[in-house]
Enzyme design. Sequence first.
Site, PDB file in Angstrom:
ATOM      1  N   LYS A  36       0.825  -1.205   0.000  1.00  0.00           N
ATOM      2  CA  LYS A  36       0.000   0.000   0.000  1.00  0.00           C
ATOM      3  C   LYS A  36       0.862   1.259   0.000  1.00  0.00           C
ATOM      4  O   LYS A  36       0.500   2.274  -0.598  1.00  0.00           O
ATOM      5  CB  LYS A  36      -0.953  -0.033   1.193  1.00  0.00           C
ATOM      6  CG  LYS A  36      -1.937  -1.198   1.141  1.00  0.00           C
ATOM      7  CD  LYS A  36      -2.834  -1.252   2.366  1.00  0.00           C
ATOM      8  CE  LYS A  36      -3.762  -2.450   2.302  1.00  0.00           C
ATOM      9  NZ  LYS A  36      -3.047  -3.735   2.381  1.00  0.00           N
TER      10      LYS A  36
ATOM     11  N   CYS B  41      -7.999  -7.309   6.571  1.00  0.00           N
ATOM     12  CA  CYS B  41      -8.141  -8.499   5.713  1.00  0.00           C
ATOM     13  C   CYS B  41      -8.886  -9.579   6.495  1.00  0.00           C
ATOM     14  O   CYS B  41      -8.411 -10.701   6.651  1.00  0.00           O
ATOM     15  CB  CYS B  41      -6.780  -8.988   5.223  1.00  0.00           C
ATOM     16  SG  CYS B  41      -5.561  -9.296   6.523  1.00  0.00           S
TER      17      CYS B  41
END
Length: 426
Positions: free
Chosen positions: A247, A357
């Site tokens: 990211k 997640c």
Amino acid sequence: MPKKKQVPGLALRLIAADRLAQVLKGASFSPFFASDVADGRDRALANRLVTTALRYHGPISRLVGELLQRGIPKKSGRFEAVLRLSLAQLLFLPDLGDHSALFLAGEAMRAEQKTQHLIKLMNGVLREAQRRRETIVVGADTLFPEHLLVQWRAAYGDDAVEAFGRALLDGAPLDLTLKAPVAGLDAAPVLADTVRIADRDRAVDQLPGYADGQFWVQDAAAAIPARLIRLEPGARVLDLCAAPGGKTAQLVKAGYAVTALDRDPARVERLAQNLKRLDYAAELVTADALDYTPPDLFDAVLLDAPCSATGTFRRHPEVAWHRDPADIAGRVALQRKLIGRAAQCLKPGGILVYCVCSLERDEGEMQAEWAIGQGLDAMPVMPAELDGWAAPVTHAGFVRTHPGQIVPGDKGGTLDGFFVARFIRR
């Protein structure tokens, strides 16, 4: 005195058993690399054996419970791990043949003094498993623990949970986020700059563009959160809990001035090496996010919070069996502290993107609802921000992906379970 003759395949079987034993005790599965097993074919076999044992952990556990009514013998060394690997081969890897499973199981017991008395028991259990293999039931009911099945069925429905089971057995495809187009890369577009590799036989570092830093490995779902910041180039963005850096790389690619924070020095070093390969630069900070006070407030914060990681079961099958309600509750408490800390790092009007997640609503939807009213307002996500893909966008404007969904594009296939919410600080 002559050296004892090496039994072909035994050393590799013992290495695989030791790795599986670590996972059974609560460790995360770490695939074998060249530093562990030099020969590529042996390495692939070891990874295949262990991952198969983990993917079919539920059915194997049921069978072991039926065949060993007194349970695993006490102080039995590698017995359980070898048994599970052998059952995985006998029941679910028919191309490897029965003989090597039976033979190497016995040799593995013979290899240690404390397990030699278990050779007969091992052989008896495996022979009975052979006779029963046509009756083994494999489905969502046996592939996941009951407490997760109850929650997932309530959240996603029966059909989705059955698809979870198929996704677990299929495993995860290889997704890449592209820094730039790569000539000769056999891949299909998924979302934005995410592509899915068609050929999984080649190692990542052998793919075209790797040496030149033209891509990084990142699941299609994991690539969504960073894209939702949507500020002008030059904006100051904080990436909390940043390692291993996928990211962070997205934020740098978008043209932001990025500060990437993680509390583990080893993980920060890994992040630095990943950015170096990509020829990207960010300010790296080694600190606990809960103790971090920035000298200046940020235009945006991306918080990929520590979570149960149940959404990653396609590549980490063990997570489903390692997580219990108490474990998840502890993570929920930490996530709320991190959301509060992240909000304090924002300028008024700044954007916070929170993601996990995880497939658990307590870590996703419930956290987002809690955050609204804590100085944050929801900033709904629109399907157009996902290239028009509406399926993951909830009525509340959050993003919920799960392994029962099929990604857009020609390649198809599933993706990790992720929850993403976007907020604006009042």
